[in-house]
Design an enzyme around this catalytic site. Structure first.
Site, mmCIF file in Angstrom:
data_model
loop_
_atom_site.group_PDB
_atom_site.id
_atom_site.type_symbol
_atom_site.label_atom_id
_atom_site.label_comp_id
_atom_site.label_asym_id
_atom_site.label_seq_id
_atom_site.Cartn_x
_atom_site.Cartn_y
_atom_site.Cartn_z
ATOM 1 C CE LYS A 46 -0.140 -0.321 5.022
ATOM 2 N NZ LYS A 46 -0.863 -0.793 6.179
ATOM 3 N NE ARG A 74 -7.076 0.847 10.407
ATOM 4 C CZ ARG A 74 -5.808 0.619 10.071
ATOM 5 N NH1 ARG A 74 -4.913 1.614 10.084
ATOM 6 N NH2 ARG A 74 -5.402 -0.563 9.723
ATOM 7 C CE1 TYR A 109 10.910 32.642 1.053
ATOM 8 C CE2 TYR A 109 11.336 30.290 1.143
ATOM 9 C CZ TYR A 109 10.945 31.403 0.436
ATOM 10 O OH TYR A 109 10.577 31.296 -0.865
ATOM 11 C CG MET A 134 7.917 23.962 -2.256
ATOM 12 S SD MET A 134 6.882 24.856 -3.411
ATOM 13 C CE MET A 134 5.875 25.831 -2.323
HETATM 14 C C1 LIG Z 1 -0.148 -1.563 7.048
HETATM 15 C C2 LIG Z 1 -0.719 -2.802 7.544
HETATM 16 C C3 LIG Z 1 0.112 -3.856 7.948
HETATM 17 C C4 LIG Z 1 1.612 -3.791 7.979
HETATM 18 O O1 LIG Z 1 2.046 -3.120 9.145
HETATM 19 P P1 LIG Z 1 3.606 -2.954 9.443
HETATM 20 O O2 LIG Z 1 3.640 -2.390 10.804
HETATM 21 O O3 LIG Z 1 4.103 -2.016 8.424
HETATM 22 O O4 LIG Z 1 4.194 -4.292 9.320
HETATM 23 C C5 LIG Z 1 -0.495 -5.047 8.291
HETATM 24 N N1 LIG Z 1 -1.840 -5.174 8.282
HETATM 25 C C6 LIG Z 1 -2.659 -4.161 7.951
HETATM 26 C C7 LIG Z 1 -4.139 -4.376 7.969
HETATM 27 C C8 LIG Z 1 -2.130 -2.935 7.579
HETATM 28 O O5 LIG Z 1 -2.939 -1.930 7.238
#
Ligand SMILES: *Cc1c(COP(=O)(O)O)cnc(C)c1O
Length: 803
Positions: A477, A575, A697, A746
């Protein structure tokens, strides 16, 4: 369009859409449901409706017409689209140039635009909208105030040009050249030529080069004004001589009684030829010679045209991964031959697109060409290359052959490139730009190096904690935690990882388009993208009854069964996910339907890295375990169970279940892991600044001594946090850590390098990597490594390094 109306009349529209991914103004859009070899647009009517489109042209009467939608029912939607465009064209008075030919159409079109845009209101077909669908969409863009339309027409089989002619109704014809691109659909060159000339049937004038006998004969049958150019004396525009000097060519010309010369900033044959068409066009349009001379000198190779780019290890690369027919290949090899820097010459080439029956012959010709032009090495990609180039006659050519681009990329690190001129050429479907990206990795900019061998090492490290039977899911992701999604996914595929997970459907689509075929779980699916889920074979996380019902209904509507899903159980994160108390109802519901099948159930641990919370973690794990048992008993089939993220893989063996989900650890974000990401920038300027002055700045960077200040090419827009200003953050160069002085800007940051008087422009600076850990930077910035990693902006070039 001879349509039958279903619904209200009186809708207005300005825009035409045939692809629901390209709808910008739905309320003003009419959607044509086209049926092509690959898809049936009628399946996207609902999608277009959801986006706000209310007007549809269809050939299948809808079973359940939507109440406030209007349908125009026709026999053939493509024909209707073409009719509509032709009608639109017939109402406009403007001059329209119809361009066809085997190569150079797009370049001539773009050049004419550049040359004439000062005086004309020009509408030109977008990139390569030159097909049976693209042409009507292009023509639709012509407006009442347009003075010149420039429309490309491309054909691949007999019968097509007549349809395009009716839509474009060109007033001026332009024939670029006859090569052997797309020969497959035609019996002979002559047939292809005749078909192409159908475009010019009603033109008042025709621009064409007539040095070739067949073309000359064809041109003589043209009924309007022939604006031909050639070396022959009887040409309308005669080219008498061409002399090359440096990177330009001066051409001597004669038109009527006027003799003049024009200097063109090219020496390759294709560019010269394309430029000459433009000269002829400008003369015809009444431009004076001085203007033509001046403007022609400004022409540039277009991006997609040949140009040298600096590449790794003192190589140069000519990226022409745009087409791969034999004619354009010859041109590219000629260019390589002419423009070579006297380095070793390498050609990276995908399968040729050749006419059936001539395959063997063409590859033989290719072999001869490579020998003649003194090519040192051929890297061939594709089954054709493998079959025909395996025994090149000339043993002087080193040959490396691969089945596909992925295979080459996997071997890339093992191939040595050094002091070479590399021509990269191939069909678009081979995606050779992926190879170009690796080759073009440049030093004079900010780059994020991704070390693939460190990734493989970290993967191995975490695998060592789990039983061989436990599967591995890798989280890619957020652009693979900033390190690149497709590249990482491909590496995981190669390393035998079982599953991938992404946050959103779009991320999954990117993976599929990059050729990743492993199962992909999507954590957060928006119901608007259910179609894409199915189309790209992605597997959603199901986290609530609402979501589940929406998905079920959608499946029923589509007649889909056995869609894989992943059930999320909330054991304390709060969540997304079903509460444990909801599991019995969920199990009942899932066991009474066929649309969805549970591939896995999972939960997420909230503090697996924290020894102080180990009791809570154990509680989460046992609640999850119980939920799985309930679910499995009711469903009557088994599924994968998973709970462990990175920290739990190394700390909580009892949480491994059937699969673990590796994230941050893979990317080197935890202490003790090999660094995967190394962020490097370069010095743009070095200044000596007196004590008492301030830097940057807001004047916060006050100097207490005479100082040397180095400005580097990275700022908060690149993801270097602004709270590292004023000495909080440090970078590393010439063996030392030096502090940031003043505020992070920036796009740039200033460093106090007073202790390093030898600093010079272009020096490489480590932002994090071997000497400054990413954990250190996160610490300075009072955040976690995850945020630093994923915050590195997309404009920072990713460079993948293996070994
Ligand atoms: C991001 C995520 C992980 C991985 O977590 P890490 O701490 O990066 O290993 C595992 N499971 C879910 C559902 C996640 O969203």
């Amino acid at each position: 369009m001879n349509a039958q109306l279903l619904g209200d009349s009186g809708h207005e529209f300005r825009y035409i859409a045939t692809d629901t991914r390209r709808i910008s103004f739905p309320a003003d859009t009419i959607f044509f449901a086209l049926i092509t070899a690959r898809r049936n647009g009628h399946q996207f009517v609902a999608d277009a409706y959801e986006q706000g489109v209310r007007l549809f042209v269809v050939s299948e009467t809808p079973d359940a017409p939507i109440a406030d939608a209007t349908y125009l029912i026709v026999g053939n939607t493509l024909q209707a689209l073409q009719q509509l465009a032709a009608w639109h064209r017939s109402r406009l008075q403007c001059e329209v140039v119809g361009i066809t030919g085997s190569n150079g159409k797009t370049i001539v079109k773009e050049w004419l635009f550049e040359l004439l845009a000062q005086e004309e209101q020009i509408v030109r077909s977008p990139k390569s909208f030159n097909s049976q669908i693209g042409v009507p969409l292009s023509v639709w863009m012509l407006q009442r105030n347009t003075t010149l339309g420039i429309i490309e027409a491309g054909i691949s089989q007999p019968g097509e040009m007549q349809a395009l002619q009716k839509i474009i109704q060109p007033t001026i014809g332009l024939f670029t050249m006859l090569g052997d691109a797309h020969n497959t659909g035609f019996h002979s060159m002559q047939q292809k030529l005749e078909e192409k000339f159908l475009l010019f049937e009603n033109c008042a004038a025709l621009i064409v080069r007539t040095d070739d006998e067949a073309i000359k004969k064809m041109a003589q049958t043209f009924k309007g004004k022939l604006l031909n150019w050639s070396r022959h004396e009887d040409a309308w525009l005669r080219v008498s001589n061409a002399t090359e000097q440096g990177a330009s060519t001066t051409v001597e010309l004669q038109q009527g009684d006027t003799v003049f010369s024009i200097t063109l900033p090219f020496i390759d044959r294709a560019s010269l030829e394309n430029a000459m068409h433009c000269v002829a066009f400008m003369l015809h349009r009444g431009y004076d010679i001085v203007t033509i001379q001046a403007r022609m000198q400004q022409l540039q190779h277009l991006d997609m045209r040949l140009q040298w780019n600096k590449a790794i290890n003192d190589c140069y690369i000519l990226n022409d991964s745009y087409s791969n027919d034999f004619t354009s290949l010859i041109q590219a090899i000629e260019y390589l031959h002419h423009q070579s820097r006297n380095n070793k010459r390498t050609i990276i080439l995908s399968d040729l697109s050749v006419a059936t029956g001539e395959t063997k012959q063409q590859y033989k010709q290719l072999a001869a060409l490579l020998t003649e032009k003194h090519i040192d090495r051929l890297i061939g990609i594709g089954p054709g290359m493998k079959k025909y180039m395996a025994e090149l006659p000339a043993s002087s050519i080193e040959t490396l052959l691969f089945d596909n681009t992925n295979e080459l990329l996997q071997e890339f690190a093992a191939i040595r490139f050094s002091h070479e001129d590399i021509l990269l050429k191939g069909g678009r479907n081979f995606e050779l730009e992926r190879v170009a990206r690796l080759l073009e990795a440049q030093q004079h900019q900010t780059v994020l190096e991704i070390h693939l061998s460190a990734i493989a090492h970290n993967l191995q490290y975490y695998r060592s904690f789990i039983q061989p039977s436990v599967k591995l899911m890798v989280m890619v992701k957020a652009f693979g935690y900033g390190s690149g999604d497709a590249e990482i996914a491909r590496a995981m595929q190669f390393n035998g990882v079982e599953y991938l997970a992404v946050a959103y459907v779009d991320e999954g689509i990117t993976l599929r388009k990059a050729g990743v075929h492993m199962p992909v779980m999507v954590l957060n699916t928006d119901p608007a993208s259910f179609n894409a889920l199915e189309q790209y074979n992605l597997e959603p996380e199901v986290y609530s009854f609402d979501f589940l019902q929406t998905l079920l209904q959608w499946c029923r509507h589509k007649g889909i069964s056995n869609m894989p899903i992943h059930v999320k159980v909330d054991t304390g994160m709060h969540r997304l996910g079903f509460d444990t108390a909801e599991i019995p109802d969920l199990a009942q519901l899932l066991s009474s339907q066929q649309e969805l099948v549970v591939k896995s159930a999972f939960t997420h641990l909230v503090a697996s890295e924290d020894a102080g919370e180990d009791d809570f973690t154990r509680q989460q794990v046992s609640a999850f375990s119980e939920a799985c048992t309930t679910l499995q008993q009711t469903l009557g089939y088994s599924f994968l169970r998973h709970a462990a993220n990175t920290a739990a893989i190394s700390r909580h063996a009892h949480a491994h279940f059937d699969m673990v989900r590796l994230g941050v650890g893979l990317y080197g974000g935890l202490a003790g892991q090999l660094p995967v990401m190394k962020l490097k920038t370069t010095v743009a300027q070095v200044k000596r600044v007196k004590a008492g002055e301030t830097v940057g700045y807001g004047r916060s960077g006050l100097l207490h001594r005479d100082s040397i200040i180095a400005t580097v090419r990275i700022g908060y827009a690149d993801g270097y946090p602004r709270n590292l200003s004023n000495g909080i953050g440090h970078m590393y160069l010439h063996g030392r850590q030096v502090p940031v002085v003043g505020k992070v800007c920036m796009d740039m940051t200033m460093l106090d390098v007073t202790e390093i008087p030898q600093v010079k422009v272009g020096d490489i600076v480590e932002v994090f990597g071997d000497h400054i850990g990413i954990q250190q930077v996160a610490g300075w910035s009072q955040t976690i490594t995850y945020e630093i990693m994923t915050g590195i902006s997309q404009r920072v070039k990713r460079v993948y390094i293996d070994g």
